[in-house]
Design an enzyme around this catalytic site. Sequence first.
Site, PDB file in Angstrom:
ATOM      1  N   ASP A  32       0.831  -1.069   0.132  1.00  0.00           N
ATOM      2  CA  ASP A  32      -0.245   0.124  -0.584  1.00  0.00           C
ATOM      3  C   ASP A  32       0.520   1.217  -0.230  1.00  0.00           C
ATOM      4  OD1 ASP A  32      -3.352   0.875   2.035  1.00  0.00           O
ATOM      5  OD2 ASP A  32      -1.693   2.404   0.630  1.00  0.00           O
ATOM      6  N   ASP A  79      -3.902   2.452  -5.120  1.00  0.00           N
ATOM      7  CA  ASP A  79      -2.381   2.365  -4.958  1.00  0.00           C
ATOM      8  C   ASP A  79      -1.832   0.836  -4.006  1.00  0.00           C
ATOM      9  OD1 ASP A  79      -3.751   2.795  -2.078  1.00  0.00           O
ATOM     10  OD2 ASP A  79      -1.746   3.810  -1.859  1.00  0.00           O
ATOM     11  N   GLU A  80      -2.745   0.078  -3.611  1.00  0.00           N
ATOM     12  CA  GLU A  80      -2.559  -1.148  -3.119  1.00  0.00           C
ATOM     13  C   GLU A  80      -2.383  -2.542  -4.221  1.00  0.00           C
ATOM     14  OE1 GLU A  80      -6.179  -2.008   0.084  1.00  0.00           O
ATOM     15  OE2 GLU A  80      -5.963   0.737  -0.413  1.00  0.00           O
TER      16      GLU A  80
HETATM   17  P1  TTP Z   1      -5.066   5.030   1.011  1.00  0.00           P
HETATM   18  O1  TTP Z   1      -4.140   3.592   0.458  1.00  0.00           O
HETATM   19  O2  TTP Z   1      -6.388   5.079   1.617  1.00  0.00           O
HETATM   20  O3  TTP Z   1      -4.524   5.760   1.622  1.00  0.00           O
HETATM   21  P2  TTP Z   1      -2.935   6.454   1.134  1.00  0.00           P
HETATM   22  O4  TTP Z   1      -2.125   5.723   0.413  1.00  0.00           O
HETATM   23  O5  TTP Z   1      -3.726   8.505   1.232  1.00  0.00           O
HETATM   24  O6  TTP Z   1      -2.052   6.826   2.892  1.00  0.00           O
HETATM   25  P3  TTP Z   1      -1.732   6.255   3.729  1.00  0.00           P
HETATM   26  O7  TTP Z   1      -0.287   5.670   3.688  1.00  0.00           O
HETATM   27  O8  TTP Z   1      -2.975   6.116   4.729  1.00  0.00           O
HETATM   28  O9  TTP Z   1      -2.132   4.716   2.718  1.00  0.00           O
HETATM   29  O10 TTP Z   1      -5.823   5.823  -0.334  1.00  0.00           O
HETATM   30  C1  TTP Z   1      -5.589   5.928  -1.373  1.00  0.00           C
HETATM   31  C2  TTP Z   1      -5.204   7.213  -2.548  1.00  0.00           C
HETATM   32  O11 TTP Z   1      -6.815   7.048  -2.588  1.00  0.00           O
HETATM   33  C3  TTP Z   1      -5.389   8.286  -1.583  1.00  0.00           C
HETATM   34  O12 TTP Z   1      -3.474   8.969  -1.837  1.00  0.00           O
HETATM   35  C4  TTP Z   1      -6.266   9.356  -1.997  1.00  0.00           C
HETATM   36  C5  TTP Z   1      -7.802   8.346  -1.922  1.00  0.00           C
HETATM   37  N1  TTP Z   1      -8.783   8.741  -1.380  1.00  0.00           N
HETATM   38  C6  TTP Z   1      -9.826   8.972  -2.066  1.00  0.00           C
HETATM   39  O13 TTP Z   1      -9.298   9.705  -3.300  1.00  0.00           O
HETATM   40  N2  TTP Z   1      -9.861   9.342  -0.554  1.00  0.00           N
HETATM   41  C7  TTP Z   1     -10.377   8.538   0.382  1.00  0.00           C
HETATM   42  O14 TTP Z   1     -11.266   8.856   1.031  1.00  0.00           O
HETATM   43  C8  TTP Z   1      -9.557   7.611   0.275  1.00  0.00           C
HETATM   44  C9  TTP Z   1      -9.446   6.928   1.599  1.00  0.00           C
HETATM   45  C10 TTP Z   1      -8.373   7.576  -0.313  1.00  0.00           C
HETATM   46 MG    MG Z   2      -1.754   3.875   0.356  1.00  0.00          MG
END
Ligand code: TTP
Ligand code: MG
Length: 358
Positions: A8, A114-115
């Site tokens: 992730d 992103d995952e």
């Molecule tokens: P996530 O992997 O949930 O968050 P992140 O990568 O920003 O942070 P983390 O380090 O905690 O993993 O989500 C991936 C991307 O998806 C995030 O950068 C932006 C998008 N996203 C949204 O647009 N709205 C949301 O509510 C969430 C949770 C994510």
């Molecule tokens: Mg993330």
Amino acid sequence: MRITGHLDMDAFFAAVEERDRPRLKGRPIVVGSDPEDGRGRGVVSTANYKAREYGIHSAMPISKAWELSEKAKKDGNPPAVFISGSHRRYSEVSKKIFQIVAKHVQAFEQTSVDEGYLDLSFTSSYKKAETLAKKIQKEIRLKEKLTCSIGIGPNKLIAKIASDIQKPNGLIVLNEEDAENFIEPLSIRNIPGIGPKTEILLNKEGIKTVKDLKKFSAEKLRTLLGKWGTILYAKARGQDDSPVANYYVEAKSIGEQETFNRDSSDLNFITDRVKTLCGSVFNSFKKDGFKSFKIVVVTVRFSNFETKNRSRTLAEPANSLENLEFEALKLLYPFFDRRENPQKRLIRLVGIRIEKLK
Ligand code: TTP
Ligand code: MG
């Protein structure tokens, strides 16, 4: 022996912005809708870790993020930089990241921009799986100048939980022996699939941690939650036998949403906005080279922030804008009467999404 990884990216959208704009290095960054000096009505997509120190996080109203940034400024900290972001660029970066992943593993399943899950069984030991994960992290760091967190476990469930525990730039390995004990003290919210609604329901039963959850029998959970209760019974014990599907999902779905400048119950206005959203979703669908979609989802958020998703799985895959508009409006109209809106609430946001793309 099955060994699964979950990768992730850290603060993904914000990290890409920070990387691409050297002047922003080290600044708190919020990617989301325009804050309009605190009057903006959209939400935060994500915030980098610096901005999270101010309490800013995904899905928070952008006006609240603005408020927190102003407060930080008053306390002598740098204010957050607000950026609207570019989904197209993020998906390009995403593609490059999973191309790196693809070089190192035989099978992986990308589950969002992103995952994704990595089948690491071929490494044949947790030690070797860990070494490989480090190598993947290093290559992403060197080539893409971005960090990610990886969790490794005996199945997808444990891998996903593990990837979340030591962010950013984390690497956690939980083998079969450790996994069940490790997750016991965690909050039930750490279990993928438990969202705010299930959390409230389980809290009412006195369940806060995974350990509490384990005191409930499979029957009791089934009575409370239906089929999902049975799945949860296994998850609480760290069990999950879903395989890592070997495919590369560039986009599992395409969606867009719009927060109105003013809450509305005007049928013509909202119909018009939904048609515009359909047009824009359909453009991305075409541009990305997809041939058909099979599920249409409409999201409606009311003035009190209550949010409902309504979806329809089509009998046959569809491929025209007319199909999309027709299905979307059919899902939308019950929100103008007692069927989906008995309290006659005003509507704050609508969203359109298509899924099962081919
Ligand atoms: P996530 O992997 O949930 O968050 P992140 O990568 O920003 O942070 P983390 O380090 O905690 O993993 O989500 C991936 C991307 O998806 C995030 O950068 C932006 C998008 N996203 C949204 O647009 N709205 C949301 O509510 C969430 C949770 C994510
Ligand atoms: Mg993330």
